[in-house]
Design a protein around this motif. Sequence first.
Motif, PDB file in Angstrom:
ATOM      1  N   ASN A 120       0.739  -1.087  -0.116  1.00  0.00           N
ATOM      2  CA  ASN A 120      -0.058  -0.021  -0.095  1.00  0.00           C
ATOM      3  C   ASN A 120       0.889   1.204  -0.028  1.00  0.00           C
ATOM      4  OD1 ASN A 120      -2.338  -1.567   0.340  1.00  0.00           O
ATOM      5  ND2 ASN A 120      -2.311  -1.403   2.461  1.00  0.00           N
ATOM      6  N   LEU A 121       2.241   1.224   0.410  1.00  0.00           N
ATOM      7  CA  LEU A 121       2.981   2.333   0.486  1.00  0.00           C
ATOM      8  C   LEU A 121       3.871   2.292  -0.675  1.00  0.00           C
ATOM      9  CD1 LEU A 121       3.517   4.961   2.533  1.00  0.00           C
ATOM     10  CD2 LEU A 121       5.274   3.284   3.535  1.00  0.00           C
ATOM     11  N   PHE A 122       4.255   3.486  -1.334  1.00  0.00           N
ATOM     12  CA  PHE A 122       4.999   3.683  -2.429  1.00  0.00           C
ATOM     13  C   PHE A 122       5.736   4.977  -2.294  1.00  0.00           C
ATOM     14  CE2 PHE A 122       0.894   5.269  -3.948  1.00  0.00           C
ATOM     15  CZ  PHE A 122       1.298   6.284  -4.762  1.00  0.00           C
ATOM     16  N   VAL A 123       6.964   4.997  -3.083  1.00  0.00           N
ATOM     17  CA  VAL A 123       7.675   6.247  -3.179  1.00  0.00           C
ATOM     18  C   VAL A 123       8.058   6.307  -4.702  1.00  0.00           C
ATOM     19  CG1 VAL A 123       8.700   6.250  -0.975  1.00  0.00           C
ATOM     20  CG2 VAL A 123       9.915   5.139  -2.963  1.00  0.00           C
ATOM     21  N   GLU A 124       8.150   7.481  -5.427  1.00  0.00           N
ATOM     22  CA  GLU A 124       8.377   7.676  -6.745  1.00  0.00           C
ATOM     23  C   GLU A 124       9.249   9.089  -6.910  1.00  0.00           C
ATOM     24  OE1 GLU A 124       4.686   7.821  -8.744  1.00  0.00           O
ATOM     25  OE2 GLU A 124       4.478   9.834  -8.770  1.00  0.00           O
ATOM     26  N   GLY A 125       9.910   8.922  -7.966  1.00  0.00           N
ATOM     27  CA  GLY A 125      10.778  10.138  -8.481  1.00  0.00           C
ATOM     28  C   GLY A 125      10.472  10.319 -10.044  1.00  0.00           C
ATOM     29  N   SER A 126      10.611  11.521 -10.278  1.00  0.00           N
ATOM     30  CA  SER A 126      10.566  11.786 -11.937  1.00  0.00           C
ATOM     31  C   SER A 126      11.283  12.867 -12.420  1.00  0.00           C
ATOM     32  CB  SER A 126       8.835  12.413 -12.079  1.00  0.00           C
ATOM     33  OG  SER A 126       8.692  13.770 -11.649  1.00  0.00           O
ATOM     34  N   LEU A 127      11.531  12.812 -13.542  1.00  0.00           N
ATOM     35  CA  LEU A 127      12.676  13.651 -14.374  1.00  0.00           C
ATOM     36  C   LEU A 127      12.134  14.190 -15.505  1.00  0.00           C
ATOM     37  CD1 LEU A 127      15.556  15.204 -13.936  1.00  0.00           C
ATOM     38  CD2 LEU A 127      16.309  12.791 -15.153  1.00  0.00           C
TER      39      LEU A 127
END
Length: 200
Positions: A120-127
């Motif tokens: 249920n828990l997530f992290v993300e990054g974008s560029l």
Amino acid sequence: MRIGTVLGLSLLVASVVGASGALAADSKRQSPIASPSNAQPSLLSEFRIGFSAQDPWGPEGKDGSANLTGEILFAKPFTASDLFTSYFIPRPHIGGSANFDGRTSFAYAGLTWTFDLTPNLFVEGSLGGAIHNGDKNAFNASPHHQSLGCSPLFRESGSVGVRLSANWSVMATIEHLSNAGACAENRGLTNVGARVGYTF
């Protein structure tokens, strides 16, 4: 619109979505980054909408200013045979941030990487990159605008999110725009906010 109002609206949206997610008897919550093998391919992956505080540590946000944000994430261009490898395949995205007080608004595009910490828990990054309607030159910048040097700019963002059901999620996001020294002025713009996501 003050930062307190933005946070209040974000919490209200999260509460409504959380209630709807709790009513949905969906015990199997699946990450949008991994698709079932028998699922039909789809161009769209996820839609997000939310609010952000405009540059709270800079000149554009010193009196309190807010944005309406929206983002579309597309399906991964190809899939991997195992879950670990699939984490490193990004989803393309497009989005925008519209300021309510006539300060810098922008549109952007790039790539997003999402990593599950738990089901249920997530992290993300974008560029990616962004184009904007803000001031570019410090000599003619208005008092409530950041001089950003040029357009387009680089855009980076990071999020921490919670999946409320198979389709709905909420996340806190921080994003930064800068020219990375490519222009005469090396100034940036940083926004923080909350978003609701719907996975197709």
